[in-house]
Design a protein around this motif. Structure first.
Motif, PDB file in Angstrom:
ATOM      1  N   ASN A   1      34.682  31.528  47.905  1.00 30.40           N
ATOM      2  CA  ASN A   1      35.199  32.592  47.039  1.00 30.40           C
ATOM      3  C   ASN A   1      34.139  33.101  46.064  1.00 30.40           C
ATOM      4  OD1 ASN A   1      37.848  32.850  48.047  1.00 30.40           O
ATOM      5  ND2 ASN A   1      38.526  31.053  46.896  1.00 30.40           N
ATOM      6  N   TYR A   2      33.409  32.192  45.452  1.00 30.00           N
ATOM      7  CA  TYR A   2      32.376  32.637  44.513  1.00 30.00           C
ATOM      8  C   TYR A   2      31.187  33.245  45.239  1.00 30.00           C
ATOM      9  CZ  TYR A   2      34.702  30.852  40.371  1.00 30.00           C
ATOM     10  OH  TYR A   2      35.592  30.674  39.351  1.00 30.00           O
TER      11      TYR A   2
ATOM     12  N   PHE B   1      28.158  35.643  43.411  1.00 23.58           N
ATOM     13  CA  PHE B   1      27.588  34.708  42.439  1.00 23.58           C
ATOM     14  C   PHE B   1      26.345  34.059  43.056  1.00 23.58           C
ATOM     15  CE2 PHE B   1      27.409  30.873  39.799  1.00 23.58           C
ATOM     16  CZ  PHE B   1      27.662  31.417  38.547  1.00 23.58           C
TER      17      PHE B   1
ATOM     18  N   GLU C   1      41.280  33.628  46.822  1.00 24.17           N
ATOM     19  CA  GLU C   1      41.785  33.557  45.450  1.00 24.17           C
ATOM     20  C   GLU C   1      43.239  34.034  45.381  1.00 24.17           C
ATOM     21  OE1 GLU C   1      39.498  35.161  42.292  1.00 24.17           O
ATOM     22  OE2 GLU C   1      37.587  34.445  43.073  1.00 24.17           O
TER      23      GLU C   1
ATOM     24  N   GLN D   1      31.979  36.766  45.929  1.00 25.80           N
ATOM     25  CA  GLN D   1      31.897  37.586  44.719  1.00 25.80           C
ATOM     26  C   GLN D   1      30.455  37.940  44.358  1.00 25.80           C
ATOM     27  OE1 GLN D   1      33.975  35.654  41.493  1.00 25.80           O
ATOM     28  NE2 GLN D   1      35.850  35.384  42.696  1.00 25.80           N
TER      29      GLN D   1
ATOM     30  N   HIS E   1      38.285  27.067  34.631  1.00 22.62           N
ATOM     31  CA  HIS E   1      38.990  28.312  34.919  1.00 22.62           C
ATOM     32  C   HIS E   1      40.320  28.310  34.157  1.00 22.62           C
ATOM     33  CE1 HIS E   1      41.330  31.187  37.363  1.00 22.62           C
ATOM     34  NE2 HIS E   1      40.165  31.712  37.695  1.00 22.62           N
TER      35      HIS E   1
ATOM     36  N   LEU F   1      25.420  28.364  42.076  1.00 30.88           N
ATOM     37  CA  LEU F   1      26.549  27.670  42.692  1.00 30.88           C
ATOM     38  C   LEU F   1      26.165  26.253  43.098  1.00 30.88           C
ATOM     39  CD1 LEU F   1      28.397  30.239  45.010  1.00 30.88           C
ATOM     40  CD2 LEU F   1      29.358  28.944  43.095  1.00 30.88           C
TER      41      LEU F   1
END
Length: 428
Positions: free
Chosen positions: A374-375, A380, A235, A378, A305, A385
């Motif tokens: 990336n998610y 998630f 990110e 995190q 986003h 997803l």
């Protein structure tokens, strides 16, 4: 008696016109099988060394097939029947003769030549006529079918190995994969894709009762893929890239913005480069992208986003609020120029070639991998997803996750600190 099973084609006595009936002789384990199948050839047109017709374009009496192809199919059926049966003991000649008769009867009763021609069935796949549970195949799937068919035709021409439903066996597998690897120089993953598509063709042929040959389902009839190493962009790196000034090079600026957009929506290039105005929807004062993906035909809904909204504002003069799209090939060339110009020259990001700099490793697919990774990092939920990326299985989704050893160590460190803190609170 020969030590190994042998199939021969012999000629009976000539008639007044010089034509001779052809018959098959199969010798195995002290057994001799003789089989006549209603085909003949002029004595002068027969190659006694090769036991085939000299004129390769000579057809069967019905005119449906090349006669040499029929001989090849009969020979392979004998050997296939023999090897399949040997696990339960030496096969009875009557059993093999029955299979030979079934093949001949199938050929005689076929009004549609597609039932006996491998490539005609492949063409039906390429045209999109054969669907998956009523759903159209993606353009990329049709292109893959075409590529495999081209490989098979070139293989047949180069090796003289006749591609028929009955000839798709382990012998074919060994010859074909060697050809793809040594002659065409294809990668293991491309070869594995070829084999999987041939299995799709053959599975359909069995379902349509064009053949009873199931040797393609043998456990040895598979080619292992090699897990490809690929990079993702963090990110922080995406923010740096998005802020880099490309105002003097509009071509690179457009490609950069399209890549960043893709990295925040998680779609494939074929989808995120073709967003239409109707794909951008507003629900409860929030913007989403709603699209049916080209490859899997899955409906996905993706929240926008803040950077995506910023890109929409930047390109609001375009109907779809995005930069003008270009071909995937040009995009893959230009995105490397983008990353190089922005100074992404770190080495060691690609584990299987640590000397490559980051800019050399990126492509259109890096955007989608970056989104998923990336998610995932995190925390998630994977199941959520998958609903956004359109993956149907967790196994398929996890192929997109690209976590370095340092990333894994950092996650473990964070987990250890969290668990230790909770333990200290309980003690206190």
């Amino acid at each position: 008696m020969p030590r190994h099973p042998e199939v021969h084609f012999r000629l009976k006595a000539k008639n007044k016109k010089g034509d001779c009936a052809i018959y098959l002789q199969f010798i195995y384990n002290r057994n001799r099988l003789f089989f006549s199948f209603g085909q003949s050839v002029n004595f002068d047109d027969w190659n006694f060394n090769k036991e085939r017709i000299k004129k390769k374009d000579k057809t069967t009496l019905e005119g449906k097939f090349f006669l040499n192809d029929l001989l090849e199919r009969l020979q392979n059926l004998c050997l296939t029947s023999y090897h399949e049966s040997m696990k339960d003991g030496i096969p009875n000649p009557a059993y093999i003769k029955t299979r030979l008769k079934n093949l001949i009867n199938q050929n005689r009763t076929e009004a549609d030549p597609e039932k006996s021609d491998f490539f005609l069935l492949a063409d039906r796949f390429i045209r999109g006529e054969i669907k998956n549970r009523g759903k159209d195949k993606s353009i990329s799937s049709l292109q893959n079918y075409h590529a495999v068919t081209k490989h098979l035709k070139n293989f047949q021409k180069a090796t003289k190995y006749s591609i028929t439903f009955e000839n798709i066996n382990l012998d074919f597998f060994y010859k074909y994969t060697t050809y793809l690897k040594d002659t065409l120089g294809l990668s293991p993953n491309t070869i594995a894709k070829d084999i999987s598509i041939i299995k799709v063709f053959m599975g359909e042929a069995v379902d349509l009762r064009y053949t009873t040959n199931n040797e393609f389902r043998h456990k040895k009839f598979s080619y292992s893929e090699i897990e490809t190493d690929a990079v993702y962009v963090t990110e922080k790196e995406l923010e740096i890239l998005y802020k880099f000034d490309f105002s003097k090079t509009k071509r690179l600026e457009n490609v950069r913005d399209l890549f960043v957009f893709g990295a925040w929506v998680g779609l494939r290039f074929s989808d995120f480069s073709n967003i239409m105005p109707e794909n951008i929807i507003e629900i409860d004062s929030e913007y989403f992208i709603k699209i049916v993906t080209q490859k899997t035909k899955e409906l996905v809904i993706i929240p926008c986003h803040p950077i995506v909204l910023d890109i929409f504002e930047k390109y609001k003069h375009n109907p779809n609020k995005l930069p003008n799209t270009i071909s995937n090939q040009k995009f893959n060339d230009y995105i490397k120029d983008v990353f190089k110009a922005a100074g992404f020259n770190e080495k060691g990001r690609l584990a299987n070639d640590i000397n490559l700099e980051l800019w050399q490793c990126v492509s259109s697919h890096t955007a989608r991998r970056s989104f998923a990774t990336n998610y995932y990092l995190q925390g998630f939920p994977v199941i959520d997803l998958m609903k956004i990326t359109g993956h149907k299985t967790e196994k398929a989704f996890m192929k997109y996750i690209r976590i370095s050893k340092l990333d894994a160590a950092k996650r473990l460190s964070s987990h250890m600190k969290k668990m230790w803190s909770e333990k200290m609170l309980r003690v206190a």
